[in-house]
Design a protein around this motif. Structure first.
Motif, PDB file in Angstrom:
ATOM      1  N   ILE A  46       0.834  -1.211   0.000  1.00 29.63           N
ATOM      2  CA  ILE A  46       0.000   0.000   0.000  1.00 29.63           C
ATOM      3  C   ILE A  46       0.869   1.262   0.000  1.00 29.63           C
ATOM      4  O   ILE A  46       0.622   2.220  -0.752  1.00 29.63           O
ATOM      5  CB  ILE A  46      -0.948  -0.023   1.224  1.00 29.63           C
ATOM      6  N   GLY A  47       1.903   1.262   0.853  1.00 30.51           N
ATOM      7  CA  GLY A  47       2.787   2.435   0.894  1.00 30.51           C
ATOM      8  C   GLY A  47       3.485   2.673  -0.429  1.00 30.51           C
ATOM      9  O   GLY A  47       3.561   3.824  -0.917  1.00 30.51           O
ATOM     10  N   THR A  55       3.447   9.838  -7.950  1.00 28.95           N
ATOM     11  CA  THR A  55       4.417  10.133  -9.015  1.00 28.95           C
ATOM     12  C   THR A  55       3.862   9.808 -10.390  1.00 28.95           C
ATOM     13  O   THR A  55       4.611   9.800 -11.382  1.00 28.95           O
ATOM     14  CB  THR A  55       5.708   9.336  -8.775  1.00 28.95           C
ATOM     15  N   ASN A  56       2.555   9.494 -10.456  1.00 28.75           N
ATOM     16  CA  ASN A  56       1.871   9.187 -11.720  1.00 28.75           C
ATOM     17  C   ASN A  56       2.456   7.978 -12.451  1.00 28.75           C
ATOM     18  O   ASN A  56       2.373   7.883 -13.683  1.00 28.75           O
ATOM     19  CB  ASN A  56       1.884  10.409 -12.654  1.00 28.75           C
ATOM     20  N   VAL A  57       3.062   7.086 -11.712  1.00 24.41           N
ATOM     21  CA  VAL A  57       3.562   5.845 -12.308  1.00 24.41           C
ATOM     22  C   VAL A  57       2.483   4.774 -12.304  1.00 24.41           C
ATOM     23  O   VAL A  57       2.415   3.926 -13.198  1.00 24.41           O
ATOM     24  CB  VAL A  57       4.811   5.352 -11.554  1.00 24.41           C
ATOM     25  N   MET A  58       1.608   4.790 -11.307  1.00 19.06           N
ATOM     26  CA  MET A  58       0.536   3.800 -11.183  1.00 19.06           C
ATOM     27  C   MET A  58      -0.766   4.520 -10.869  1.00 19.06           C
ATOM     28  O   MET A  58      -0.772   5.512 -10.130  1.00 19.06           O
ATOM     29  CB  MET A  58       0.849   2.780 -10.082  1.00 19.06           C
ATOM     30  N   SER A  59      -1.829   3.992 -11.408  1.00 12.75           N
ATOM     31  CA  SER A  59      -3.136   4.559 -11.133  1.00 12.75           C
ATOM     32  C   SER A  59      -3.750   3.901  -9.898  1.00 12.75           C
ATOM     33  O   SER A  59      -3.262   2.875  -9.402  1.00 12.75           O
ATOM     34  CB  SER A  59      -4.063   4.373 -12.342  1.00 12.75           C
ATOM     35  N   ALA A  60      -4.821   4.485  -9.400  1.00  7.99           N
ATOM     36  CA  ALA A  60      -5.517   3.904  -8.242  1.00  7.99           C
ATOM     37  C   ALA A  60      -6.097   2.537  -8.574  1.00  7.99           C
ATOM     38  O   ALA A  60      -6.087   1.605  -7.763  1.00  7.99           O
ATOM     39  CB  ALA A  60      -6.603   4.861  -7.761  1.00  7.99           C
ATOM     40  N   ALA A  65      -5.974  -3.462  -8.201  1.00  5.88           N
ATOM     41  CA  ALA A  65      -5.782  -4.752  -8.868  1.00  5.88           C
ATOM     42  C   ALA A  65      -4.576  -5.488  -8.300  1.00  5.88           C
ATOM     43  O   ALA A  65      -4.593  -6.726  -8.131  1.00  5.88           O
ATOM     44  CB  ALA A  65      -5.600  -4.527 -10.365  1.00  5.88           C
ATOM     45  N   THR A  66      -3.511  -4.742  -7.981  1.00  5.77           N
ATOM     46  CA  THR A  66      -2.319  -5.371  -7.388  1.00  5.77           C
ATOM     47  C   THR A  66      -2.633  -5.969  -6.023  1.00  5.77           C
ATOM     48  O   THR A  66      -2.198  -7.075  -5.689  1.00  5.77           O
ATOM     49  CB  THR A  66      -1.188  -4.341  -7.273  1.00  5.77           C
ATOM     50  N   MET A  67      -3.403  -5.221  -5.205  1.00  6.02           N
ATOM     51  CA  MET A  67      -3.775  -5.718  -3.887  1.00  6.02           C
ATOM     52  C   MET A  67      -4.629  -6.981  -3.996  1.00  6.02           C
ATOM     53  O   MET A  67      -4.464  -7.940  -3.232  1.00  6.02           O
ATOM     54  CB  MET A  67      -4.530  -4.629  -3.122  1.00  6.02           C
ATOM     55  N   MET A  68      -5.558  -7.000  -4.958  1.00  7.35           N
ATOM     56  CA  MET A  68      -6.398  -8.191  -5.146  1.00  7.35           C
ATOM     57  C   MET A  68      -5.548  -9.387  -5.574  1.00  7.35           C
ATOM     58  O   MET A  68      -5.758 -10.524  -5.113  1.00  7.35           O
ATOM     59  CB  MET A  68      -7.478  -7.901  -6.186  1.00  7.35           C
TER      60      MET A  68
END
Length: 244
Positions: A46-47, A55-60, A65-68
């Protein structure tokens, strides 16, 4: 004797309780470590994801999706790790059941049974000792004797002197605690108990009421003529005229 068994039971119970506590503590430690790793990995992802979002490298949506995906992987892995000890216990239980089923019973020793012919046997007693529970005085103490084939022996003595106990020991109704009983030079333990008891004839001292007719009791459900029963009954007593 009861105090000795209670002492052994207390020791075994204490040992079992101690082992169970140690195993539960061991399992609790591993479970805590697995949960700590899961929580720390979740917080770290999460951090890192929040930093990448700023930094606009990853979207919300990418972070969600990564957490899931991580939960799909770490969840079953954590469950499997928590149940590893239970699976080990299940395997040990299976091994214990297999050992119990593989134990030899009284019936298993019939394969070591020696042949019992119809001729009179030689019976040898060597320092036979028998003590019943809750009795300070043994029923039999160092009894030794040799009964030759065909001998007719009368065992006499006062009441509670061990006459019935001696016959029960020879008939394999009472186990030999000390000493040896040999039948035709072979240890009594080498005979299959159920075959040996069927081979010999034992009439108890207490009167019994026959549940069948006298003829059925003598014939033992075999097709035997009356004359054969009479002849076979007279042979052991030497046709002395006891039966008419």
């Amino acid at each position: 004797m009861i105090d000795g068994w209670l002492s052994k039971f207390d020791k075994a119970n204490h040992l079992a309780s101690t082992n169970s506590f140690k195993q539960s503590l061991h399992q609790a430690k591993y479970t805590s470590i697995y949960y700590a790793i899961g929580i720390l990995s979740t917080i770290s992802v999460i951090g890192l994801g929040i930093e990448l979002i700023f930094t606009n490298v990853m979207s919300a949506g990418g972070l969600i999706a990564t957490m899931m995906l991580i939960s799909r992987i770490t969840g079953p892995a954590q469950t499997l790790a928590n149940n590893a000890f239970r699976l080990q216990q299940l395997k040990q239980t299976e091994l214990q059941i297999n050992r119990t089923l593989a134990m030899n019973t009284e019936e298993s020793y019939r394969y070591h049974h020696h042949t019992l012919d119809q001729s009179p046997p030689q019976i040898e007693l060597d320092q036979v000792t028998l003590r019943y529970a809750k009795q300070a005085k043994p029923a039999l103490s160092g009894v030794s004797a040799v009964i030759e084939p065909g001998e007719i022996i009368a065992i006499t003595g006062p009441s509670n002197s061990g006459k019935t106990s001696l016959i029960d020991t020879i008939a394999s109704f009472q186990p030999v605690q000390n000493g040896v009983v040999n039948i035709n030079g072979i240890n009594l333990n080498q005979y299959a108990p159920h075959l040996y008891r069927h081979w010999l004839f034992y009439q108890a001292a207490h009167p019994q009421i026959l549940l069948t007719s006298i003829r059925d009791w003598f014939s033992d459900n075999q097709d035997i003529e009356d004359q054969q029963i009479i002849s076979r009954s007279r042979e052991p007593v030497g046709k002395s005229g006891w039966l008419h």
